[in-house]
Design an enzyme around this catalytic site. Sequence first.
Site, short mmCIF file in Angstrom:
data_model
loop_
_atom_site.label_atom_id
_atom_site.label_comp_id
_atom_site.label_asym_id
_atom_site.label_seq_id
_atom_site.Cartn_x
_atom_site.Cartn_y
_atom_site.Cartn_z
N GLU A 44 0.90 -1.10 0.02
CA GLU A 44 0.10 -0.07 -0.02
C GLU A 44 0.96 1.04 -0.09
O GLU A 44 2.11 1.02 -0.07
CB GLU A 44 -0.99 0.08 1.24
CG GLU A 44 -0.17 0.10 2.50
CD GLU A 44 -0.87 0.78 3.68
OE1 GLU A 44 -1.16 2.22 3.46
OE2 GLU A 44 -0.76 0.28 4.75
N VAL A 125 -5.16 0.60 3.06
CA VAL A 125 -5.54 -1.01 3.04
C VAL A 125 -6.76 -1.14 2.18
O VAL A 125 -6.96 -2.03 1.20
CB VAL A 125 -5.70 -1.56 4.36
CG1 VAL A 125 -6.52 -3.04 4.26
CG2 VAL A 125 -4.35 -1.78 5.25
N SER A 159 -12.96 1.90 10.30
CA SER A 159 -12.49 1.96 9.10
C SER A 159 -12.94 1.07 8.00
O SER A 159 -13.36 0.11 8.31
CB SER A 159 -10.95 1.67 9.31
OG SER A 159 -10.30 1.57 8.19
N LYS A 178 -2.87 -1.31 15.64
CA LYS A 178 -2.36 -0.32 16.94
C LYS A 178 -3.51 -0.39 18.10
O LYS A 178 -4.81 -0.35 17.67
CB LYS A 178 -2.21 0.92 16.31
CG LYS A 178 -0.76 0.98 15.38
CD LYS A 178 -0.24 2.26 15.61
CE LYS A 178 1.02 2.44 14.83
NZ LYS A 178 0.63 2.75 13.36
N1 PSU Z 1 -2.52 1.89 10.79
C1 PSU Z 1 -1.21 2.10 10.78
N2 PSU Z 1 -0.35 2.82 10.01
C2 PSU Z 1 -1.08 3.35 8.83
C3 PSU Z 1 -2.37 2.95 8.77
C4 PSU Z 1 -3.18 2.40 9.72
O1 PSU Z 1 -0.57 1.69 11.89
O2 PSU Z 1 -0.39 3.72 7.89
C5 PSU Z 1 -3.00 3.53 7.43
C6 PSU Z 1 -3.36 2.15 6.46
O3 PSU Z 1 -3.10 2.77 5.19
C7 PSU Z 1 -4.83 2.01 6.85
C8 PSU Z 1 -5.21 3.48 6.99
O4 PSU Z 1 -5.39 1.44 5.83
O5 PSU Z 1 -4.35 4.14 7.69
C9 PSU Z 1 -6.54 3.68 7.75
O6 PSU Z 1 -7.14 4.80 7.79
P1 PSU Z 1 -8.52 5.16 8.50
O7 PSU Z 1 -8.51 4.74 10.12
O8 PSU Z 1 -8.78 6.55 8.25
O9 PSU Z 1 -9.58 4.27 7.85
MN MN Z 2 -12.22 6.49 10.05
#
Ligand code: PSU
Ligand code: MN
Length: 326
Positions: A44, A125, A159, A178
Amino acid sequence: MRIELEQDRRPQASGGDVIVDSHWVVKRDVQRALDGGRPVIAFESTVLTHGLPYPNSMRLALRVEEIAREGGCVPATIGIIDGVVHVGMTPDDIDRLAANEHARKSSSFDLAFILASGGSAGTTVSGTLAIAERAGIRVFATGGIGGVHRGAADSFDVSHDLQSLASSRVITVCAGAKAILDLPKTLEYLETAGVCVIGYQTSSFPAFYSRDSGLPLDYSAESADVIARTFAAREQLGLPGGLLVAAPIPVEYEIPADQIGAAIDLAIEQAAESGVHGKDVTPFLLASLARITAGRSVEANLALLENNARVGARIAKAISTEEACS
Ligand code: PSU
Ligand code: MN
């Protein structure tokens, strides 16, 4: 299907790319490997545009590609440059995207808008899964997946990664999620959405910086072969979606939960104070953590991404072998 475009509508692609349509370019070595049934692994790019500081991000991208090649796979880093999806990027493409401060963060739901408006974006992702699936790539390695945020009962912040994991026929390799997220709820949501989570040489869900979240997993695999066979069986049954493989961070880079826990609490407090929301939450938390831990979180992040590339390459090879035999 390849569409021959009029000259003026051709995407700007570097030499040697296969132009599929006005929004889709595949790097030639990736297309050759796919055509020949050889192993390909996707990476990614939101981790490059929003997850890690430049130029560490760019070096990391090149390093994981090298690891994929050492593991016998063709790497395909996926991202969007000037309204064009790139399935596989040259080192120049990677550098351009990682250095682009205006790059957006694209998931499957807003991919089309970014393409239509000619923007550039790192793919999450979710976005990467949608693209990998269309390209015919079966394995994808990332760092941590997005999930159910803490406080989601009020914020509804879940997410889109979780939906995409449930619907894309691709195996995702991650180091868990995380603890900026609500991990028990994330696992519950994965089950509801229909995602089988398999621990790679572990029977508990890893927590990104720490090897063990304390949450048990029902399924674990000692080798890539088991994962390849599970994926093949899923395909045979015609079930939608892929698999989520969770591989713990190598022990020498682990940040124990009690140490990283306080840093995460502080980062979440700072996020609440700053009023950040939506897509900006995860990048904000990652940047705060890097500051609070004086870079140790970044070092751990790099180590686990490299490890996931290694594990992913083994799985991609096992899938090719499995297919060649069947
Ligand atoms: N979690 C991490 N590092 C990252 C991401 C998530 O520890 O870089 C990135 C990934 O690309 C994941 C995205 O798909 O953040 C999720 O973002 P959101 O929570 O806004 O959906
Ligand atoms: Mn979100």
